[in-house]
Design a protein around this motif. Structure first.
Motif, PDB file in Angstrom:
ATOM      1  N   THR A   1       0.857  -1.186   0.000  1.00  0.00           N
ATOM      2  CA  THR A   1       0.000   0.000   0.000  1.00  0.00           C
ATOM      3  C   THR A   1       0.893   1.235   0.000  1.00  0.00           C
ATOM      4  OG1 THR A   1      -0.175  -0.121   2.422  1.00  0.00           O
ATOM      5  CG2 THR A   1      -1.960  -1.137   1.151  1.00  0.00           C
TER       6      THR A   1
ATOM      7  N   THR B   1       1.522   3.487  -2.267  1.00  0.00           N
ATOM      8  CA  THR B   1       0.971   4.725  -2.822  1.00  0.00           C
ATOM      9  C   THR B   1      -0.460   4.908  -2.340  1.00  0.00           C
ATOM     10  OG1 THR B   1       0.017   3.746  -4.816  1.00  0.00           O
ATOM     11  CG2 THR B   1       2.354   4.404  -4.925  1.00  0.00           C
TER      12      THR B   1
ATOM     13  N   GLU C   1      -3.032   5.472  -4.154  1.00  0.00           N
ATOM     14  CA  GLU C   1      -3.907   4.711  -5.041  1.00  0.00           C
ATOM     15  C   GLU C   1      -3.951   3.243  -4.635  1.00  0.00           C
ATOM     16  OE1 GLU C   1      -1.538   6.872  -6.051  1.00  0.00           O
ATOM     17  OE2 GLU C   1      -2.705   8.420  -7.062  1.00  0.00           O
ATOM     18  N   GLN C   2      -2.791   2.656  -4.328  1.00  0.00           N
ATOM     19  CA  GLN C   2      -2.738   1.257  -3.899  1.00  0.00           C
ATOM     20  C   GLN C   2      -3.495   1.070  -2.585  1.00  0.00           C
ATOM     21  OE1 GLN C   2       1.513   0.742  -3.692  1.00  0.00           O
ATOM     22  NE2 GLN C   2       1.628  -0.231  -5.703  1.00  0.00           N
TER      23      GLN C   2
ATOM     24  N   ALA D   1      -5.973   2.927  -1.309  1.00  0.00           N
ATOM     25  CA  ALA D   1      -7.414   3.082  -1.513  1.00  0.00           C
ATOM     26  C   ALA D   1      -8.004   1.838  -2.161  1.00  0.00           C
ATOM     27  CB  ALA D   1      -7.704   4.320  -2.362  1.00  0.00           C
ATOM     28  N   ALA D   2      -7.323   1.284  -3.151  1.00  0.00           N
ATOM     29  CA  ALA D   2      -7.809   0.073  -3.807  1.00  0.00           C
ATOM     30  C   ALA D   2      -7.821  -1.099  -2.828  1.00  0.00           C
ATOM     31  CB  ALA D   2      -6.942  -0.251  -5.025  1.00  0.00           C
TER      32      ALA D   2
ATOM     33  N   LEU E   1     -10.109   7.641  -2.707  1.00  0.00           N
ATOM     34  CA  LEU E   1      -8.725   8.102  -2.687  1.00  0.00           C
ATOM     35  C   LEU E   1      -8.531   9.220  -1.660  1.00  0.00           C
ATOM     36  CD1 LEU E   1      -5.877   7.945  -3.915  1.00  0.00           C
ATOM     37  CD2 LEU E   1      -6.660   9.542  -5.687  1.00  0.00           C
TER      38      LEU E   1
ATOM     39  N   ALA F   1      -6.146  12.419  -2.390  1.00  0.00           N
ATOM     40  CA  ALA F   1      -6.631  13.036  -3.628  1.00  0.00           C
ATOM     41  C   ALA F   1      -5.938  14.358  -3.932  1.00  0.00           C
ATOM     42  CB  ALA F   1      -8.141  13.265  -3.542  1.00  0.00           C
TER      43      ALA F   1
END
Length: 185
Positions: A59, A61, A63-64, A66-67, A73, A96
């Protein structure tokens, strides 16, 4: 206020082998166990008992992260270290958003430069990508992105690049000692 839609497939620290301790199957003295243990102690010192989730794929980033947790985000807290007149400062930023370094410098009263990996580790005791918002090796002046207050809960790194935990924005501000401000680009 925005809400979280949690879709977690990570391992809870209580699900990991090793008696429910953060770190699971760890080798004593390994960097991962040390960072996770320091995070847990730091959380306890500020009155939190977070449920740490581990995502082996990482995790690192926003983005990683949040996914992995299944949230927006903007609910991800980026714990970013900058240098203001050579002194480390912490900018807790919504996933974000980007930091406007000019705005941050005006807010903190000096020129801002991004800290390098060595500066981050020296200031916090943690690696980039795993830096939590509190529990650092030395106290840091901290500011929190006002955007984070728009959510019921947010997610932050828990000491390593593959661990995160959930908390409320109020807990984030209290635990980190941050001043809420506008510094997003």
């Amino acid at each position: 206020m925005a809400t979280s839609t949690r879709r977690s497939t990570g391992e809870s620290s209580s699900d990991q082998a090793g008696g429910g301790q953060a770190g699971g199957n760890r080798r004593p003295g390994s960097p991962r166990s040390s960072a996770q243990e320091r995070f847990v102690l730091g959380a306890q010192a500020v009155g939190l008992t977070p449920d740490v989730l581990r995502f082996p794929a990482g995790t690192r980033t926003a983005e990683q992260a949040a996914a992995a947790v299944g949230c927006a985000l903007g609910q991800i807290v980026k714990s970013l270290v900058f240098l203001c007149d050579g002194r480390p400062v912490l900018a807790l930023t919504s996933g974000a958003n980007r930091v406007d370094t000019k705005e941050l410098g005006e807010l903190l009263g000096g020129p801002i430069v991004r800290a390098d990996a060595d500066d981050v580790r020296d200031a916090t005791g943690y690696a980039i990508g795993g830096t939590p918002p509190f529990g650092h090796v030395r106290p840091l002046r901290a500011v929190a992105d006002r955007t984070l207050l728009n959510y019921d809960t947010v997610w932050a790194a828990a000491g390593t690049p593959d661990t995160v935990f959930e908390l409320t924005p109020d807990e984030l501000v209290r635990a980190s000692g941050a001043t809420v401000a506008d510094f997003a680009a």
